[in-house]
Motif scaffolding. Structure first.
Motif, PDB file in Angstrom:
ATOM      1  N   ASP A  59      32.604  52.329  46.680  1.00  0.00           N
ATOM      2  CA  ASP A  59      33.924  51.863  46.871  1.00  0.00           C
ATOM      3  C   ASP A  59      34.187  51.702  45.375  1.00  0.00           C
ATOM      4  OD1 ASP A  59      35.277  48.839  48.385  1.00  0.00           O
ATOM      5  OD2 ASP A  59      36.006  50.583  47.514  1.00  0.00           O
ATOM      6  N   ARG A  60      34.491  50.812  44.751  1.00  0.00           N
ATOM      7  CA  ARG A  60      35.323  50.812  43.334  1.00  0.00           C
ATOM      8  C   ARG A  60      34.177  50.883  42.171  1.00  0.00           C
ATOM      9  NH1 ARG A  60      37.292  45.084  44.282  1.00  0.00           N
ATOM     10  NH2 ARG A  60      35.821  45.231  45.740  1.00  0.00           N
ATOM     11  N   GLY A  61      33.167  51.351  42.649  1.00  0.00           N
ATOM     12  CA  GLY A  61      32.022  51.300  41.364  1.00  0.00           C
ATOM     13  C   GLY A  61      31.213  50.073  41.339  1.00  0.00           C
ATOM     14  N   PRO A  62      30.274  50.068  40.425  1.00  0.00           N
ATOM     15  CA  PRO A  62      29.387  48.825  40.405  1.00  0.00           C
ATOM     16  C   PRO A  62      29.679  47.662  39.539  1.00  0.00           C
ATOM     17  CG  PRO A  62      28.871  50.486  38.815  1.00  0.00           C
ATOM     18  CD  PRO A  62      29.760  51.110  39.577  1.00  0.00           C
ATOM     19  N   ILE A  63      31.085  47.954  38.810  1.00  0.00           N
ATOM     20  CA  ILE A  63      31.392  46.752  38.177  1.00  0.00           C
ATOM     21  C   ILE A  63      32.753  46.300  38.592  1.00  0.00           C
ATOM     22  CG2 ILE A  63      32.307  46.042  35.809  1.00  0.00           C
ATOM     23  CD1 ILE A  63      30.531  48.090  34.548  1.00  0.00           C
ATOM     24  N   LEU A  67      28.408  42.654  38.129  1.00  0.00           N
ATOM     25  CA  LEU A  67      27.969  43.915  38.207  1.00  0.00           C
ATOM     26  C   LEU A  67      27.057  43.778  39.444  1.00  0.00           C
ATOM     27  CD1 LEU A  67      26.979  46.735  36.721  1.00  0.00           C
ATOM     28  CD2 LEU A  67      24.934  45.139  35.808  1.00  0.00           C
ATOM     29  N   ALA A  68      27.103  45.122  40.137  1.00  0.00           N
ATOM     30  CA  ALA A  68      26.000  45.108  41.341  1.00  0.00           C
ATOM     31  C   ALA A  68      24.956  46.238  40.839  1.00  0.00           C
ATOM     32  CB  ALA A  68      26.968  46.199  42.501  1.00  0.00           C
ATOM     33  N   THR A  69      23.859  45.487  40.887  1.00  0.00           N
ATOM     34  CA  THR A  69      22.569  46.378  40.372  1.00  0.00           C
ATOM     35  C   THR A  69      21.924  47.138  41.262  1.00  0.00           C
ATOM     36  OG1 THR A  69      21.188  44.418  41.047  1.00  0.00           O
ATOM     37  CG2 THR A  69      22.294  44.155  38.975  1.00  0.00           C
ATOM     38  N   THR A  70      22.489  47.271  42.710  1.00  0.00           N
ATOM     39  CA  THR A  70      22.126  48.219  43.389  1.00  0.00           C
ATOM     40  C   THR A  70      23.200  48.929  44.157  1.00  0.00           C
ATOM     41  OG1 THR A  70      21.685  46.403  45.189  1.00  0.00           O
ATOM     42  CG2 THR A  70      19.629  47.166  43.806  1.00  0.00           C
ATOM     43  N   THR A  71      22.872  50.128  44.564  1.00  0.00           N
ATOM     44  CA  THR A  71      23.897  50.880  45.340  1.00  0.00           C
ATOM     45  C   THR A  71      24.475  50.216  46.593  1.00  0.00           C
ATOM     46  OG1 THR A  71      22.521  52.828  44.724  1.00  0.00           O
ATOM     47  CG2 THR A  71      24.565  53.164  46.354  1.00  0.00           C
ATOM     48  N   ASP A  72      23.245  49.457  47.277  1.00  0.00           N
ATOM     49  CA  ASP A  72      23.930  48.873  48.610  1.00  0.00           C
ATOM     50  C   ASP A  72      24.520  47.489  48.215  1.00  0.00           C
ATOM     51  OD1 ASP A  72      20.470  48.318  49.306  1.00  0.00           O
ATOM     52  OD2 ASP A  72      21.595  47.734  47.680  1.00  0.00           O
ATOM     53  N   ARG A 130      22.431  37.175  45.970  1.00  0.00           N
ATOM     54  CA  ARG A 130      21.398  38.067  46.756  1.00  0.00           C
ATOM     55  C   ARG A 130      21.938  38.030  48.120  1.00  0.00           C
ATOM     56  NH1 ARG A 130      18.361  42.244  48.366  1.00  0.00           N
ATOM     57  NH2 ARG A 130      17.207  41.654  50.070  1.00  0.00           N
ATOM     58  N   LEU A 131      22.340  39.395  48.736  1.00  0.00           N
ATOM     59  CA  LEU A 131      22.848  39.415  50.003  1.00  0.00           C
ATOM     60  C   LEU A 131      21.875  38.896  50.936  1.00  0.00           C
ATOM     61  CD1 LEU A 131      25.048  40.521  51.785  1.00  0.00           C
ATOM     62  CD2 LEU A 131      23.766  42.809  51.860  1.00  0.00           C
ATOM     63  N   VAL A 132      22.168  38.053  51.885  1.00  0.00           N
ATOM     64  CA  VAL A 132      21.116  37.360  53.073  1.00  0.00           C
ATOM     65  C   VAL A 132      21.546  37.965  54.430  1.00  0.00           C
ATOM     66  CG1 VAL A 132      20.320  35.669  51.358  1.00  0.00           C
ATOM     67  CG2 VAL A 132      22.300  35.395  52.895  1.00  0.00           C
ATOM     68  N   VAL A 138      17.932  54.866  48.635  1.00  0.00           N
ATOM     69  CA  VAL A 138      16.878  55.493  47.752  1.00  0.00           C
ATOM     70  C   VAL A 138      17.870  56.341  46.863  1.00  0.00           C
ATOM     71  CG1 VAL A 138      15.372  57.283  47.700  1.00  0.00           C
ATOM     72  CG2 VAL A 138      15.288  55.791  49.650  1.00  0.00           C
ATOM     73  N   PRO A 139      17.870  56.001  45.732  1.00  0.00           N
ATOM     74  CA  PRO A 139      18.566  56.736  44.611  1.00  0.00           C
ATOM     75  C   PRO A 139      18.236  58.064  44.399  1.00  0.00           C
ATOM     76  CG  PRO A 139      16.767  55.347  43.494  1.00  0.00           C
ATOM     77  CD  PRO A 139      16.563  54.894  45.185  1.00  0.00           C
ATOM     78  N   ARG A 140      19.213  58.666  44.461  1.00  0.00           N
ATOM     79  CA  ARG A 140      18.985  60.409  44.283  1.00  0.00           C
ATOM     80  C   ARG A 140      18.451  60.607  42.935  1.00  0.00           C
ATOM     81  NH1 ARG A 140      21.371  63.606  47.715  1.00  0.00           N
ATOM     82  NH2 ARG A 140      20.669  65.411  46.671  1.00  0.00           N
TER      83      ARG A 140
END
Lengths: 396, 205
Positions: free
Chosen positions: A214-218, A251-256, A285-287, B47-49
């Motif tokens: 989306d708009r990036g991790p930040i 900051l989103a620390t993971t891609t998901d 944390r997403l639950v 899984v990160p690339r």
């Protein structure tokens, strides 16, 4: 609802369950089997569509025929154990996708004799078969003999769903002119390509990742928060509610975006009452799932810490002994002491499209735990949670 | 549908049986080992690339997923045949190619379950086409008298006899070869493969 003079009564789930419980064991088993079949079919339906999309996309890139060619959809078979419902869905989806992509050069045609059981008698033998298995019969019935038949087969092999397809020319020797095998791993997200504009699997995954990022991790949150404080059990004057305006960075620390962390600063001001500043850090944390959803709200749990510094006539309650009315009136005429304290909080947040969020939390003030001016909304393992907060957040 | 991603050697989410996971739960899993690139392609966002960083050639992912059909939902014999169907078809096609016969290939599958036989036949035909062989959908026919005799023979004699009859009745010509995938025993999960060409039957596996 009334139909043909018969009242149709809506059956509640409880009545239905009672009816099933009263049914013979065989009927209960059959009903349970049908329920399991439907569940499995629902789970693999999107994967089946994905495989069909990939098959048709391959035809748009490399058509099996040099020119538009009439093709009979001779058979679609689904995994052993499932019924004709999924078969119909796959047939309809294939027909729709092929209709939107004439560049495949496959023109589906209707051939009732192809699927019908036909009997051909001759001096050598009497043969009973489907029309598509005996092209001589099709020729006798008036077919042009130049058609092709498309066969599709879906099967579950362990955790994989495998699609096989072949094209057979409807001549007496029935040569197979084209065949392909595609497989999909269970658990891999469905690509959900648009049926009227298929793209390659790589492009679809790239779109999916773009949607995830989306708009990036930040992102920058802008938050309106209110903190209220519980009434003390004994004599004492609780602090007033605090209205905070906060902003900072998340900051989103993971891609998901299952884990995020935020650092915000806030300011609070009520004329002739108090001013305050705070610095707050949180971990979310997403639950409500394994990754952020694009189609439904997400629920996050969070925990954090804040350092609050406040001053003003109304801040006298933030001290470690009860305040009486005389002291409160005397403080109103003065600037009031400056008080700083730390707080720990935990709560839940509902986010809509990662743009708007609503949260509620409980906060404990360890340094003021013995203050006679603060009560507790709830105590957990002896720890008093003296403050309750609610927030509305927008992310940019 | 439960999915575990286990980045070897880090056992962050180990699906092995233990205090909170039973053996039955493990039996419902189908696991495969993927390279980091394949895992990133198949599970984007989870899984990160491995790009922009030094790629560790030894880093792999073990991906375990629930089987689409839980054990017991389908007949165990059918489930066993279908689970390994791709491998069975690929190995049968490879064996056919290894014979070096430049013929038009026909496929017949003899299995206790008719739906499974149809599925196996489809898979073998697709595998033969993938091997670059000429394949026909035509099924060589036998008369009712021939079938009556063949059904009375033991399997190891029946298939060679059927091959001879196909050649004698013109069901298979000198330009044709038939790849047979056979379940010799109803209780067996392993399938045998044979070839019928020029009236003679040869077991390949």
């Amino acid at each position: 609802m009334r139909r043909r003079g018969v009242d149709v009564v809506a059956v509640t789930p409880a009545l239905l369950a009672a009816a099933l419980a009263a049914a013979p064991p065989e009927e209960r088993q059959l009903a349970e089997l049908d329920r399991v079949r439907a569940t499995i079919a629902d789970q693999i339906q999107l994967s089946a569509y994905d495989l069909v999309d990939e098959l048709v996309h391959g035809w748009t890139v490399s058509p099996p025929f040099p020119a538009p060619t009439p093709v009979v959809l001779a058979g679609v078979t689904v995994p052993v154990g499932l019924g004709t419902g999924l078969q119909a869905l796959v047939e309809n989806h294939l027909t729709a996708v092929l209709g939107h992509h004439p560049t495949t050069h496959l023109q589906l045609v209707h051939c009732p004799a192809c699927a019908a059981v036909v009997v051909r008698s001759g001096p050598e033998a009497t043969v009973i078969s489907r029309g598509v298995d005996d092209p001589a019969v099709l020729a006798d019935l008036g077919g042009d003999g130049g058609r092709y038949a498309l066969f599709l087969d879906l099967e579950a092999e362990g955790a994989r769903l495998v699609l096989r397809a072949r094209l057979t020319r409807l001549t007496p020797e029935l040569p197979i002119v084209w065949a392909r095998t595609l497989s999909s791993a269970a658990g891999a997200p469905a690509l959900l390509r648009q049926p009227d504009d298929l793209v390659s699997a790589e492009a679809a995954r790239a779109e999916y990742l773009d949607a995830l990022r989306d708009r990036g991790p930040i992102s920058v949150p802008a938050r309106l928060a209110i903190r209220t404080y519980a009434l003390p059990d004994d004599d004492g004057v609780p602090p007033p509610p605090y209205l905070w305006l906060q902003t900072g960075v998340e900051l989103a620390t993971t891609t998901d975006q299952a884990w995020t962390a935020s650092l915000v600063a806030g300011y609070s001001f009520v004329p002739q009452a108090y001013q305050g500043i705070l610095a707050q850090a949180r971990v979310h944390r997403l639950v409500s799932g394994r990754s952020r959803s694009h189609v439904r709200p997400d629920l996050y749990a969070f925990a954090g810490a804040a350092v609050i510094s406040t001053w003003g006539p109304a801040t006298i309650a933030f001290r470690d002994r009860p305040v009486n009315t005389d002291e409160l009136l005397a403080a109103a005429a003065l600037e009031g002491p400056r008080t700083s304290f730390g707080a720990l909080h935990t709560g839940l947040e509902v986010r809509l499209g990662q743009r708007l969020g609503f949260s509620a939390f409980l906060e404990t003030l360890p340094s003021l735990a013995d203050s006679g001016n603060l009560g507790a909304y709830v105590r957990v393992l002896g720890v008093p949670f003296a403050s309750f907060g609610s927030e509305v957040t927008c992310w940019f | 549908m439960t999915l575990w991603l286990l980045a070897a050697p880090l056992a962050a989410a180990d699906p092995m049986p233990g205090l909170v996971r039973s053996r039955d739960a493990l039996r419902r899993l189908d696991c495969e080992r993927l390279s980091a690139w394949d895992a990133a392609d198949r599970y984007p966002g989870r899984v990160p690339r491995p790009e922009g960083r030094e790629v560790d050639p030894d880093r792999t992912y073990v991906v375990c997923a629930d089987r689409l059909f839980a054990p017991g939902f389908r007949d165990p014999g059918a489930e066993a045949a279908l689970w390994g169907m791709s491998d069975t078809a690929a190995s049968a096609a490879a064996a056919a190619r290894a014979t070096g016969l430049a013929r038009i290939w026909h496929v017949e599958v003899f299995h206790a379950s008719s739906p499974v036989a149809a599925k196996l036949g489809f898979a073998v035909k697709a595998a033969l086409v993938a091997e670059g062989l000429a394949v026909s959908d035509r099924a060589p026919r036998l008369g009712p008298d021939d079938l009556d005799v063949l059904l009375r023979l033991e399997p190891l004699r029946a298939y060679p006899a059927a091959c001879a009859r196909w050649a004698a009745t013109g069901g298979l010509s000198g330009e044709d070869a038939l790849l047979g995938v056979v379940q010799l025993d109803r209780r067996a999960t392993a399938l045998q493969v044979g070839v019928c060409a020029d009236g003679g039957w040869t077991w390949l596996r």
